[in-house]
Design an enzyme around this catalytic site. Sequence first.
Site, PDB file in Angstrom:
ATOM      1  N   CYS A 188      -7.849  -3.177 -14.713  1.00 59.43           N
ATOM      2  CA  CYS A 188      -7.401  -2.133 -13.781  1.00 59.43           C
ATOM      3  C   CYS A 188      -6.199  -2.567 -12.949  1.00 59.43           C
ATOM      4  CB  CYS A 188      -8.539  -1.698 -12.858  1.00 59.43           C
ATOM      5  SG  CYS A 188      -9.248  -3.014 -11.883  1.00 59.43           S
TER       6      CYS A 188
ATOM      7  N   HIS B 264       0.812  -1.217   0.000  1.00 53.80           N
ATOM      8  CA  HIS B 264       0.000   0.000   0.000  1.00 53.80           C
ATOM      9  C   HIS B 264       0.844   1.265   0.000  1.00 53.80           C
ATOM     10  CE1 HIS B 264      -2.700  -3.190   1.439  1.00 53.80           C
ATOM     11  NE2 HIS B 264      -3.443  -2.644   0.512  1.00 53.80           N
TER      12      HIS B 264
END
Length: 753
Positions: free
Chosen positions: A678, A365
């Site tokens: 994506c 992340h």
Amino acid sequence: MPAAPGGPRLLLRRLREAMAEPVSAQARLDRIVVLIAANVIAEVCSVYVLRDDNTLELFATEGLNRDAVHITRLRADEGLVGLIARQAEPLSLSDAQSHPNFSYRPETGEEIYHAFLGVPLLRAGNTLGVLVVQNKTYRVYSDEEIEALQTTAMVLAEMIASGELQALTPGAGSAARRPVSQRGVALADGIGLGHVVLHEPRIVVKRLIAESVELEVERLEAAIEDVRSAIDELVERGDGIGSGESREVLETVRMFAHDKGWLRRMREAVQSGLTAEAAVERVQSDNRARMLRQSDPYLRDRLHDLDDLANRLLRRLVGQETGSVAAMPENAILVARSMGPAALLDYERANLRGVVLEEGGPTSHIAIVARALGIPAVGEIANATALCDSGDAIIVDGASGEIQVRPTPEIEAAYAEQARLRARRQAQYRALRDVPALTRDKVRIGLHLNAGLLIDLTHLAETGAEGIGLFRTELQFMVAQRMPSAAEQQTLYESVFAATGDLPVTIRTLDIGGDKILPYMPALEEENPALGWRAIRIGLDRPALLRVQLRALLKAAAGRPLRIMFPMVATVEEFTRARGIVDREKAHLRRHGYVLPSDCKLGVMVEVPSLLFQIDEIAREADFLSVGSNDLMQFLFAVDRDNRRVADRFDPLCGAAMRAFRVIADRATAVGCPVTVCGEIGGRPLETMALIGLGFRNFSMSPAAIGPVKAMVLSIEAEEVRAFIETELAKATDGASLRSALTSFAKAKGVPI
């Protein structure tokens, strides 16, 4: 041999006096080697400093020919001194000249000396030089003498690291300040030139030599007891260490806190005359040096546990709490062992030019946030926080995964030129902003952005993207200190819609679990969290969490179109259950007089391979599909994408992967279900070209990828690529990668990849 007069404590006191004398660096070093030789009753004491050209230079000696000082140099792999530098461990020999690594240098006059003891000069686990004592007799040095020399070596290492010795000889500097080039893993593209800012700065030990050994023993014992108690309390509560680490990590740290060998070495270092904090630093530097040279990844991972414990002790001893975020100077490059997205967002982004991490892979992340912010980032740089000091010049190459610490002027100039070339390319890409993404045979390709923060949305206007193809809602949860309320979620989504105007936005519901742990939620211990309780599974099992988010989305989108996508769907039944929750929330809002979205499309993220065998059914049930290529490839090939041992064992352009993608494109198109890619491969020109050949027409990617992908799109004929892909796939009967063939095709056609 008789005991050394006064022992290490007396030696350290005399060293402290010598360090305080107002004399030149060379005179001070000359005085120090005399003191060491006298203390350990050695006829020779020499200091070798590792230079930035990877040679060990004789900087001072007592007993050898002083004319050899700054003349004698050994390669870092040469002689006994080189062996000590390479292994970062002491070496004691009763007859040095019989050792196979002995290297005779006639200018030193050392041929008459037999007994040899050398210790590395270590700082933060890095070797800066070697300290040697020698005697004419054949003798064995005692453990006490080795310990005394190691303690003394720590003081000398700090002297070298201070830069005090750099001016003694022209040319190369010491290894403490030498240029370092290291390759890790590329996390976020771009080139950043700036100066180091340590996320959690190494605690600098300023008091090295004890005034009172008894007092320092008491300070060390008290600090150990305090740290043990704090860790015991954390384990009993089940909390994480500041950022939600698991109980297993806590138990490991507690085990080290009670390790008798580690504690004994620190106590012995204090007894030798060091302060408590200097003892902790010395023992941990030895540990770091040994573990960095281990090939076993488990042992190397334990280094982080020891570092954590040593830092806790040091903070306690110097009276310093966990550091707050430092002020961000201009052109800052953030260097950290590891950090979460919330920590990164605490920094002043206007001055941040790059990020370097010891941990963190391309799909972590922190990498996602760095890409969103347009900050070059590199991960998996071993020992990064010990390679550099605050303020060091550093270059981050987010494309190749390389960093350059204290670069030479030539390297800095080369990277500066690369940055200028990159800026010119970016200007060329910006010139394409308003050009429609049409292939040469007039096939329209939709280019959208991946986002997760409001700051991402500023890239819409910059890139000319057609909308947001993936908005990751979990980042709002991950950077918060507590669970965002329904009102806070609604406010965020209203801000997203306001920033995007009439452009379409696809919002993915909360995708947590696996490696995405919220700091304020109890960690769930699972054998394989990637395949465990995560994403839509949590939403369906805890429907209140999903309902709150869906209600916030429906209320925020009042009067405008809304696209909601569910992650980690493995069966059609999971999607129909999620759709039922949306229908109930819409009915609830309608009853209470709220304005509903003008249109509400519900989609599925195709990332679980089971959907490949339900693709017709899910394409008929869902309003749209989005291919999450990162997880789909991970699960398809049973490969942990963050595990460097196996992450490169498959290629998304291999026959198996390409056929899986083709199934999705063909079946979705057959039933008229729109489909978007994506994942990461949708933002790489070569891979995107291949996917266009398979039939995909919509892609979502990072802002930096829009320009290069659009340039590729404008250069190809979709039908020509389709025919080429079909031919190559028919030949790839062994599942081989099409990458080489596609690259040759692109070059032959003048397609920028």
